[in-house]
Design a protein around this motif. Sequence first.
Motif, short mmCIF file in Angstrom:
data_model
loop_
_atom_site.label_atom_id
_atom_site.label_comp_id
_atom_site.label_asym_id
_atom_site.label_seq_id
_atom_site.Cartn_x
_atom_site.Cartn_y
_atom_site.Cartn_z
N ARG A 30 0.81 -1.21 0.00
CA ARG A 30 0.00 0.00 0.00
C ARG A 30 0.85 1.27 0.00
O ARG A 30 1.08 1.86 -1.03
CB ARG A 30 -0.95 -0.02 1.20
N GLY A 31 1.28 1.68 1.16
CA GLY A 31 2.08 2.88 1.27
C GLY A 31 1.40 4.08 0.63
O GLY A 31 0.17 4.21 0.63
N LYS A 32 2.20 4.97 0.06
CA LYS A 32 1.67 6.20 -0.53
C LYS A 32 1.03 5.96 -1.89
O LYS A 32 0.33 6.84 -2.40
CB LYS A 32 2.79 7.23 -0.66
N MET A 33 1.25 4.81 -2.49
CA MET A 33 0.68 4.54 -3.81
C MET A 33 -0.77 4.08 -3.74
O MET A 33 -1.50 4.22 -4.73
CB MET A 33 1.51 3.47 -4.53
N GLU A 34 -1.23 3.58 -2.61
CA GLU A 34 -2.54 2.95 -2.59
C GLU A 34 -3.67 3.91 -2.94
O GLU A 34 -4.60 3.55 -3.68
CB GLU A 34 -2.79 2.30 -1.22
N SER A 35 -3.61 5.13 -2.44
CA SER A 35 -4.66 6.10 -2.78
C SER A 35 -4.66 6.42 -4.27
O SER A 35 -5.71 6.74 -4.84
CB SER A 35 -4.47 7.39 -1.97
N ILE A 36 -3.50 6.34 -4.90
CA ILE A 36 -3.41 6.55 -6.35
C ILE A 36 -4.09 5.40 -7.08
O ILE A 36 -4.83 5.60 -8.04
CB ILE A 36 -1.93 6.69 -6.76
N ARG A 37 -3.86 4.18 -6.61
CA ARG A 37 -4.54 3.02 -7.20
C ARG A 37 -6.05 3.17 -7.07
O ARG A 37 -6.81 2.86 -8.00
CB ARG A 37 -4.08 1.73 -6.52
N TRP A 38 -6.49 3.62 -5.90
CA TRP A 38 -7.92 3.84 -5.68
C TRP A 38 -8.49 4.85 -6.68
O TRP A 38 -9.56 4.62 -7.26
CB TRP A 38 -8.16 4.35 -4.26
N ALA A 128 3.34 0.36 10.79
CA ALA A 128 3.79 -0.96 10.33
C ALA A 128 5.29 -1.14 10.47
O ALA A 128 5.79 -2.27 10.52
CB ALA A 128 3.38 -1.18 8.87
N PHE A 129 6.04 -0.05 10.57
CA PHE A 129 7.49 -0.11 10.64
C PHE A 129 8.01 -0.06 12.09
O PHE A 129 9.21 -0.03 12.31
CB PHE A 129 8.10 1.03 9.82
N LYS A 130 7.10 -0.07 13.06
CA LYS A 130 7.49 -0.04 14.46
C LYS A 130 7.76 -1.46 14.96
O LYS A 130 7.28 -2.44 14.40
CB LYS A 130 6.36 0.58 15.30
N PRO A 131 8.51 -1.60 16.06
CA PRO A 131 8.66 -2.91 16.70
C PRO A 131 7.29 -3.45 17.14
O PRO A 131 6.36 -2.66 17.37
CB PRO A 131 9.54 -2.61 17.92
N PRO A 132 7.14 -4.79 17.27
CA PRO A 132 5.81 -5.39 17.51
C PRO A 132 5.01 -4.77 18.64
O PRO A 132 3.83 -4.42 18.45
CB PRO A 132 6.16 -6.86 17.81
N GLN A 133 5.59 -4.61 19.82
CA GLN A 133 4.81 -4.07 20.94
C GLN A 133 4.42 -2.62 20.67
O GLN A 133 3.27 -2.21 20.90
CB GLN A 133 5.58 -4.16 22.24
N GLU A 134 5.35 -1.86 20.16
CA GLU A 134 5.08 -0.45 19.86
C GLU A 134 4.05 -0.33 18.73
O GLU A 134 3.22 0.58 18.72
CB GLU A 134 6.38 0.26 19.48
N LYS A 135 4.09 -1.26 17.79
CA LYS A 135 3.13 -1.27 16.70
C LYS A 135 1.71 -1.43 17.22
O LYS A 135 0.80 -0.69 16.83
CB LYS A 135 3.46 -2.40 15.72
N GLU A 136 1.51 -2.39 18.12
CA GLU A 136 0.17 -2.62 18.67
C GLU A 136 -0.31 -1.42 19.46
O GLU A 136 -1.49 -1.07 19.40
CB GLU A 136 0.17 -3.88 19.53
N ASP A 227 2.84 -6.48 5.55
CA ASP A 227 3.34 -7.56 6.41
C ASP A 227 4.84 -7.38 6.60
O ASP A 227 5.44 -6.41 6.13
CB ASP A 227 3.01 -8.93 5.81
N ASP A 228 5.47 -8.33 7.29
CA ASP A 228 6.90 -8.22 7.60
C ASP A 228 7.75 -8.20 6.33
O ASP A 228 8.77 -7.51 6.27
CB ASP A 228 7.33 -9.36 8.51
N HIS A 229 7.35 -8.98 5.32
CA HIS A 229 8.12 -9.01 4.07
C HIS A 229 8.11 -7.64 3.39
O HIS A 229 9.15 -7.16 2.92
CB HIS A 229 7.55 -10.07 3.13
N ARG A 235 12.62 -1.30 3.59
CA ARG A 235 13.86 -0.92 4.32
C ARG A 235 15.10 -1.19 3.48
O ARG A 235 16.02 -0.37 3.43
CB ARG A 235 13.93 -1.68 5.64
N ASN A 236 15.14 -2.32 2.80
CA ASN A 236 16.31 -2.68 2.01
C ASN A 236 16.48 -1.79 0.78
O ASN A 236 17.60 -1.40 0.43
CB ASN A 236 16.23 -4.14 1.57
N VAL A 237 15.38 -1.46 0.13
CA VAL A 237 15.44 -0.65 -1.07
C VAL A 237 15.82 0.80 -0.74
O VAL A 237 16.66 1.42 -1.40
CB VAL A 237 14.12 -0.70 -1.85
N LEU A 238 15.19 1.34 0.31
CA LEU A 238 15.42 2.74 0.64
C LEU A 238 16.55 2.94 1.65
O LEU A 238 16.92 4.08 1.97
CB LEU A 238 14.11 3.36 1.20
N LYS A 239 17.05 1.83 2.19
CA LYS A 239 18.19 1.86 3.13
C LYS A 239 17.91 2.76 4.34
O LYS A 239 18.60 3.75 4.56
CB LYS A 239 19.48 2.28 2.42
#
Length: 240
Positions: A30-38, A128-136, A227-229, A235-239
């Motif tokens: 999703r990210g910033k592109m999802e509203s564009i898809r919509w 979605a990019f926060k650690p699990p506990q902080e995410k919840e 999801d985690d993937h 993270r890997n693409v944008l470093k």
Amino acid sequence: MVIIPSQDAFGNSEPGVVDAKPKLYYFHGRGKMESIRWLLAAAAGVEFEEEFLETREQYEKLRKDGRLLFEQVPLVEIDGLPLTQTRAILSYLAAKHNLYGKDLKERVRIDMYTDGTQDLMMMIAHAAFKPPQEKEENYAFIVKRAKTRYFPVFEKILKDHGEAFLVGNQLSWADLQLLEAILMVEELSAPVLSDFPLLQAFKTRISNIPTIKKFLQPGSQRKPPPDDHYVEVVRNVLKF
């Protein structure tokens, strides 16, 4: 195929370019592109192609080719234009497909409403990019904020306006993005609209518009929650 004039970055026509589907460059999520898809698929019924960024090399090629104005995605190629910056892309598509009101007063209301829903949706996207506990904890805060700050505003707008849509009496970018935001918050808390009857009716009404209904069906280009993937790839693409 239809031959149409294309435009350069300054809006000048360049004849002889073959019409093509819009092409979207972003991650498979999703990210910033999802509203564009919509806007493209759900509101305008426009078919588009996607190239998913999965490696740093893909991103670097776009950057070195000069296609990322500020070295950021999303990137949308449409009407002979390489468009970047999410707000600019959304505004262009909304105007192109008659989803941006009939005058300046309607347009500024659409801008206010979409800015508000975008704030809410970006809170969810960033969590979605926060650690699990902080995410919840973030998700719980977002649901509370939606129920106390955002949804009461739109419930009142619908009550005061007295029409089927948020602005004027036709579908606009504001309606589409509000539905998108509602569905995202419902993924965190299914009964979140229990105290908002007008928003419940709005959700049902807008979801049943044929192109939107189609976009909400399995197999469309609508993306699932991150999801985690997805997080790892970004993270890997944008470093970061």
